[in-house]
Design an enzyme around this catalytic site. Structure first.
Site, mmCIF file in Angstrom:
data_model
loop_
_atom_site.group_PDB
_atom_site.id
_atom_site.type_symbol
_atom_site.label_atom_id
_atom_site.label_comp_id
_atom_site.label_asym_id
_atom_site.label_seq_id
_atom_site.Cartn_x
_atom_site.Cartn_y
_atom_site.Cartn_z
ATOM 1 N N ASP A 191 0.827 -1.228 0.079
ATOM 2 C CA ASP A 191 -0.109 0.012 0.094
ATOM 3 C C ASP A 191 0.710 1.127 -0.121
ATOM 4 O O ASP A 191 2.269 1.174 0.367
ATOM 5 C CB ASP A 191 -0.888 0.070 1.420
ATOM 6 C CG ASP A 191 -1.925 -0.967 1.355
ATOM 7 O OD1 ASP A 191 -2.920 -0.944 0.476
ATOM 8 O OD2 ASP A 191 -1.878 -1.774 2.002
ATOM 9 N N SER A 214 -12.789 -6.850 4.708
ATOM 10 C CA SER A 214 -13.296 -5.849 5.545
ATOM 11 C C SER A 214 -12.636 -4.362 5.088
ATOM 12 O O SER A 214 -13.152 -3.126 5.656
ATOM 13 C CB SER A 214 -12.784 -5.827 6.886
ATOM 14 O OG SER A 214 -11.158 -6.042 7.251
ATOM 15 N N LEU A 264 -10.583 -8.792 -5.775
ATOM 16 C CA LEU A 264 -10.990 -8.429 -7.153
ATOM 17 C C LEU A 264 -10.118 -9.484 -8.179
ATOM 18 O O LEU A 264 -10.602 -9.839 -9.111
ATOM 19 C CB LEU A 264 -10.843 -7.027 -7.560
ATOM 20 C CG LEU A 264 -11.793 -5.950 -6.864
ATOM 21 C CD1 LEU A 264 -11.264 -4.694 -7.252
ATOM 22 C CD2 LEU A 264 -13.157 -6.210 -7.677
ATOM 23 N N TYR A 315 -16.223 -0.977 -1.345
ATOM 24 C CA TYR A 315 -15.618 0.002 -0.796
ATOM 25 C C TYR A 315 -16.461 1.255 -0.350
ATOM 26 O O TYR A 315 -17.396 1.756 -1.226
ATOM 27 C CB TYR A 315 -14.279 0.621 -1.640
ATOM 28 C CG TYR A 315 -13.472 -0.641 -2.047
ATOM 29 C CD1 TYR A 315 -12.656 -1.258 -0.888
ATOM 30 C CD2 TYR A 315 -13.333 -1.354 -3.110
ATOM 31 C CE1 TYR A 315 -11.832 -2.294 -1.148
ATOM 32 C CE2 TYR A 315 -12.583 -2.488 -3.306
ATOM 33 C CZ TYR A 315 -11.656 -2.718 -2.545
ATOM 34 O OH TYR A 315 -10.808 -3.901 -2.807
#
Length: 388
Positions: free
Chosen positions: A161, A234, A312, A296
């Site tokens: 990330d 989550s 995804l 999201y």
């Protein structure tokens, strides 16, 4: 005596490996734990490394405070501060009295103290490693410690990330900005992450992977007859999506796994909510679903999430039409976008996904062995260039 072939393959200086050992030693530093039911990319990478050499997984930023943050490692609390051999990997969950948290004016001081790595197992494993992989998050603050204890170790940073996206402490960001150019290899699972990295010469592209054998482990179907839609995970979960969808599509049975949200009082009776579930148990729910959903909640989603979302990737692998916000749908042919919170937009996306204008084909995705090979020896592959 012949040269160690493992060292040659990984491009590791030969003087860092003691003879006659030829199997390299890997260390992964992450805020995940290899034994957690919820899986991320680092878990699969560790499993591949374990096939090549001694692999150790050191889990960071865990303390008595973690029980108040719904940390998925809580189930491993009784194994904290112990070396546990699990599925071919040595694991260690470092539990401290408290871990660094975002509390000013003490935040930077807490991270600074934590960066000393005052744990004998961590220090021993660093000193004994040939390759050390740092995951985005808190792990980069140990770069200086690594260079003091084992300056010859190859350091790889996996940018799971962008640091701004996961809202790391200023101390972590400052440290990463300082050390980025000194890291041997920075691995990007999405080329869109390149703009977030203060270096260019050491960037490597290695996309999100998948284990192709999951198709064989994803049987039998857990569903009864009918139309079933699945949501797993989550991250930025939006329960309002299912309030709307369950009301407008009573013929669809929606399954929500591991959202970390309690059942919403306005969910229809056609919504089933499940808690945390081991990764392998989620696979039949995905493979045999009609639709995959990535609900999201934020409109400020990073572009790289289009490429790095594991759910995804799984939906694409199994050939599911995927429903997600417009920004994440982008130009992917198997995705149907909607405007967050807009009921008619959500209805339109689901309607289109139920009857796509063109067939949804299963996507070819690199397996984790191929991803790991690109991380360790990117010069051997023509598709690892970031700025090609």
């Amino acid at each position: 005596m012949s040269l160690p072939t493992a060292a040659i393959e990984l491009n590791i200086p030969l003087d860092t490996i003691q003879q006659p050992t030829t199997r390299p030693k890997f260390l992964l530093l992450s805020a995940h734990d290899y034994r957690s039911p919820r899986k991320a990319g680092m878990h699969f990478i560790a499993a591949e490394l374990a096939k090549q050499g001694c692999t150790r997984f050191f889990s960071l930023r865990y303390s008595f405070l973690s029980r108040y943050k719904q940390d998925p490692r809580i189930s491993l609390d009784n194994q904290a501060n112990k070396i546990v051999f699990y599925e071919g990997v040595e694991c260690y969950l470092w539990k401290t009295l408290i871990h660094p948290i975002r509390v000013r004016p003490f935040e930077s001081l807490m991270y600074h103290i934590y960066s000393y790595g005052l744990n004998s197992v961590l220090r021993d494993w660093i000193a004994d490693s040939d390759v050390i992989i740092l995951e985005s998050g808190v792990a980069p603050i140990f770069f200086d410690l690594i260079k003091r204890l084992n300056p010859k170790a190859k350091v790889i940073y996996r940018a799971s990330d962008a640091l701004d996206t996961i809202d790391v402490a200023a101390y972590v960001s400052r440290t990463f900005n300082r050390i980025a150019k000194k890291i041997d290899t920075i691995v990007l699972p999405s080329k869109a992450l390149a703009d977030t990295i203060p270096a260019t010469h050491n960037l490597v592209f290695a996309p999100q992977g998948i284990d192709p054998n999951i198709a064989e482990r994803a049987n039998p179907s857990p569903y009864a007859e009918g139309i079933h839609a699945i949501s797993v995970g989550s991250m930025l979960f939006d329960p309002e999506f299912f309030v709307i969808a369950s009301r407008r599509f009573p013929q669809i049975h929606f399954h929500i796994i591991g959202s970390c949200h309690p059942r919403h009082p306005e969910y229809g009776s056609n919504v089933s909510v499940y808690g945390e579930m081991p990764f392998t148990q989620t696979l039949p729910y995905i493979k045999h679903a009609t639709l995959g959903i990535a609900p999201y909640s934020s409109v400020n989603l990073p572009a790289y999430l289009r490429d790095t979302s594991l759910k995804l990737t799984q939906y694409a692998f199994f050939g599911l039409p995927a429903i997600c916000p417009h920004y994440i749908a982008a130009d992917y042919t198997n995705r149907f976008g909607y405007e967050i919170g807009n009921e008619e937009s959500i209805v339109a996306a689901i309607t289109q996904a139920l009857s796509p204008s063109t067939p949804i084909n299963k996507h070819t995705v690199l397996n984790w062995q191929q991803v790991t090979e690109r991380m360790l020896a990117p010069h051997k592959f023509s598709d690892t260039e970031v700025f090609a």
